[in-house]
Design a protein around this motif. Sequence first.
Motif, PDB file in Angstrom:
ATOM      1  N   GLU A 281       0.826  -1.213   0.000  1.00 45.32           N
ATOM      2  CA  GLU A 281       0.000   0.000   0.000  1.00 45.32           C
ATOM      3  C   GLU A 281       0.863   1.267   0.000  1.00 45.32           C
ATOM      4  O   GLU A 281       0.538   2.255  -0.669  1.00 45.32           O
ATOM      5  CB  GLU A 281      -0.933  -0.011   1.212  1.00 45.32           C
ATOM      6  CG  GLU A 281      -2.029  -1.066   1.095  1.00 45.32           C
ATOM      7  CD  GLU A 281      -2.774  -1.293   2.399  1.00 45.32           C
ATOM      8  OE1 GLU A 281      -2.462  -0.567   3.375  1.00 45.32           O
ATOM      9  OE2 GLU A 281      -3.645  -2.174   2.444  1.00 45.32           O
ATOM     10  N   ALA A 282       1.981   1.226   0.722  1.00 47.78           N
ATOM     11  CA  ALA A 282       2.883   2.379   0.734  1.00 47.78           C
ATOM     12  C   ALA A 282       3.479   2.614  -0.647  1.00 47.78           C
ATOM     13  O   ALA A 282       3.614   3.766  -1.096  1.00 47.78           O
ATOM     14  CB  ALA A 282       3.992   2.159   1.760  1.00 47.78           C
ATOM     15  N   LEU A 283       3.830   1.546  -1.341  1.00 50.15           N
ATOM     16  CA  LEU A 283       4.418   1.703  -2.673  1.00 50.15           C
ATOM     17  C   LEU A 283       3.386   2.174  -3.692  1.00 50.15           C
ATOM     18  O   LEU A 283       3.717   2.934  -4.613  1.00 50.15           O
ATOM     19  CB  LEU A 283       5.037   0.375  -3.125  1.00 50.15           C
ATOM     20  CG  LEU A 283       6.283  -0.076  -2.356  1.00 50.15           C
ATOM     21  CD1 LEU A 283       6.852  -1.350  -2.968  1.00 50.15           C
ATOM     22  CD2 LEU A 283       7.352   1.019  -2.332  1.00 50.15           C
ATOM     23  N   VAL A 284       2.144   1.743  -3.542  1.00 49.04           N
ATOM     24  CA  VAL A 284       1.092   2.231  -4.444  1.00 49.04           C
ATOM     25  C   VAL A 284       0.903   3.728  -4.247  1.00 49.04           C
ATOM     26  O   VAL A 284       0.755   4.489  -5.218  1.00 49.04           O
ATOM     27  CB  VAL A 284      -0.224   1.453  -4.198  1.00 49.04           C
ATOM     28  CG1 VAL A 284      -1.392   2.135  -4.905  1.00 49.04           C
ATOM     29  CG2 VAL A 284      -0.074   0.015  -4.689  1.00 49.04           C
ATOM     30  N   ARG A 285       0.923   4.169  -3.008  1.00 53.67           N
ATOM     31  CA  ARG A 285       0.820   5.619  -2.764  1.00 53.67           C
ATOM     32  C   ARG A 285       2.011   6.363  -3.354  1.00 53.67           C
ATOM     33  O   ARG A 285       1.908   7.546  -3.703  1.00 53.67           O
ATOM     34  CB  ARG A 285       0.730   5.893  -1.254  1.00 53.67           C
ATOM     35  CG  ARG A 285      -0.574   5.452  -0.619  1.00 53.67           C
ATOM     36  CD  ARG A 285      -0.739   6.049   0.778  1.00 53.67           C
ATOM     37  NE  ARG A 285       0.296   5.585   1.695  1.00 53.67           N
ATOM     38  CZ  ARG A 285       0.194   4.495   2.444  1.00 53.67           C
ATOM     39  NH1 ARG A 285      -0.894   3.735   2.378  1.00 53.67           N
ATOM     40  NH2 ARG A 285       1.165   4.149   3.269  1.00 53.67           N
ATOM     41  N   ALA A 286       3.157   5.670  -3.488  1.00 58.31           N
ATOM     42  CA  ALA A 286       4.354   6.307  -4.038  1.00 58.31           C
ATOM     43  C   ALA A 286       4.444   6.171  -5.555  1.00 58.31           C
ATOM     44  O   ALA A 286       5.440   6.584  -6.147  1.00 58.31           O
ATOM     45  CB  ALA A 286       5.602   5.685  -3.408  1.00 58.31           C
ATOM     46  N   LEU A 306       3.158  -5.993  -7.763  1.00 58.65           N
ATOM     47  CA  LEU A 306       3.040  -4.594  -8.163  1.00 58.65           C
ATOM     48  C   LEU A 306       3.868  -4.330  -9.419  1.00 58.65           C
ATOM     49  O   LEU A 306       4.759  -5.112  -9.773  1.00 58.65           O
ATOM     50  CB  LEU A 306       3.555  -3.676  -7.040  1.00 58.65           C
ATOM     51  CG  LEU A 306       2.985  -3.842  -5.641  1.00 58.65           C
ATOM     52  CD1 LEU A 306       3.825  -3.061  -4.648  1.00 58.65           C
ATOM     53  CD2 LEU A 306       1.545  -3.372  -5.595  1.00 58.65           C
ATOM     54  N   ARG A 307       3.579  -3.179 -10.050  1.00 62.46           N
ATOM     55  CA  ARG A 307       4.414  -2.676 -11.139  1.00 62.46           C
ATOM     56  C   ARG A 307       4.985  -1.340 -10.673  1.00 62.46           C
ATOM     57  O   ARG A 307       4.244  -0.392 -10.422  1.00 62.46           O
ATOM     58  CB  ARG A 307       3.605  -2.489 -12.415  1.00 62.46           C
ATOM     59  CG  ARG A 307       4.394  -2.019 -13.611  1.00 62.46           C
ATOM     60  CD  ARG A 307       5.307  -3.101 -14.175  1.00 62.46           C
ATOM     61  NE  ARG A 307       4.581  -4.267 -14.651  1.00 62.46           N
ATOM     62  CZ  ARG A 307       5.147  -5.284 -15.299  1.00 62.46           C
ATOM     63  NH1 ARG A 307       6.453  -5.260 -15.550  1.00 62.46           N
ATOM     64  NH2 ARG A 307       4.427  -6.318 -15.679  1.00 62.46           N
ATOM     65  N   ALA A 308       6.302  -1.282 -10.502  1.00 64.17           N
ATOM     66  CA  ALA A 308       6.948  -0.060 -10.034  1.00 64.17           C
ATOM     67  C   ALA A 308       6.880   1.025 -11.107  1.00 64.17           C
ATOM     68  O   ALA A 308       6.678   0.723 -12.295  1.00 64.17           O
ATOM     69  CB  ALA A 308       8.396  -0.348  -9.675  1.00 64.17           C
ATOM     70  N   PRO A 309       7.056   2.292 -10.728  1.00 68.95           N
ATOM     71  CA  PRO A 309       7.000   3.369 -11.719  1.00 68.95           C
ATOM     72  C   PRO A 309       8.015   3.200 -12.844  1.00 68.95           C
ATOM     73  O   PRO A 309       7.782   3.670 -13.966  1.00 68.95           O
ATOM     74  CB  PRO A 309       7.300   4.627 -10.886  1.00 68.95           C
ATOM     75  CG  PRO A 309       6.893   4.266  -9.497  1.00 68.95           C
ATOM     76  CD  PRO A 309       7.204   2.815  -9.357  1.00 68.95           C
TER      77      PRO A 309
END
Length: 323
Positions: A281-286, A306-309
């Motif tokens: 969830e923290a990474l999605v917010r980022a 997840l898929r990172a930016p």
Amino acid sequence: MAEQRSGRPRLSSPATIADAACELFFERGYEATSIADIALRAGVSRSSFFNYFSSKSDILWSSFDARVDALRAHLDAADEGPPAVASALRAFAADFAPDSLALAMANASAMGLEDELERESAIRTSRIGRSVSVALRRGGDPLAADVTGTAVGGAVLAAVRAWAAAGPGRTSLARTLDDAVAVIAPLLTPRGTVHQLRLVVSSADLDEALQFYRDVLGMPEAEAFEGPDGARVAILDAGRATLELANAAQVRFIDAIETDGGRSDALRVALEVDDADAAAEALVRAGARWEAAATPTPWRSRNARLRAPDGVQLTLFQELGPE
């Protein structure tokens, strides 16, 4: 006046002498108790005492030292390095029953034994360490062998102290020793020719990537360098590195568990975290995108995808431990 004890005279045995010694250590303290006192309390002669023990300290350590001798013999007879050490430690801890040493460690202050145990423990730590070092030196790096041997010796004595403190006989020394050795397990893992796994990611925006991986995900920056024409690189600590090789059937199996119809990239980065849901969830917010929310797996982990930016496909996994 000679000390008198009522009742049936005791039979001479190591256990009888050890019991008498521990009684006196409780009553008078270790330093104030002499071998003559122990012999008198046990109802044996001084010569009978020396048939079983070489010194007052030997009353506490003789059984332990016999196990150390067996450990050394096990290691001397083995051809392998770390596997032989693990096998020898299991044999060392097997059927370890409460004795005078365990009683002394659990009651060191009351018996006045704190300094004595600290001094004698250091000697046994060194003995075990030397034996392990010799075993690991066969075909291994001498410095690594010495460091590992010292760590193993310390782990053994720490495990015995923890086992005694918990109440001799209430827990398994073998299990306690396993827990102690697990702390130094990386030292006992055979080293191959590859010493580090590093994944190199090309980031269009390095500052954004650092904020994502270092600041949000919590991977400490180990090194950073700058070069000509604005070249920059940062190396982040990712903990233990492993290389997971899976065939197509295994990849399909993992995808079916982790995702709802998703597919793994040919290269996917998996990172172990303490809390998969919170980290995801923290990474999605980022700026990351969900590919699959955290879900439990048959192998007792909780995985989120997840898929990172920067386009890297991530699996965050949390080890759940035994049920």
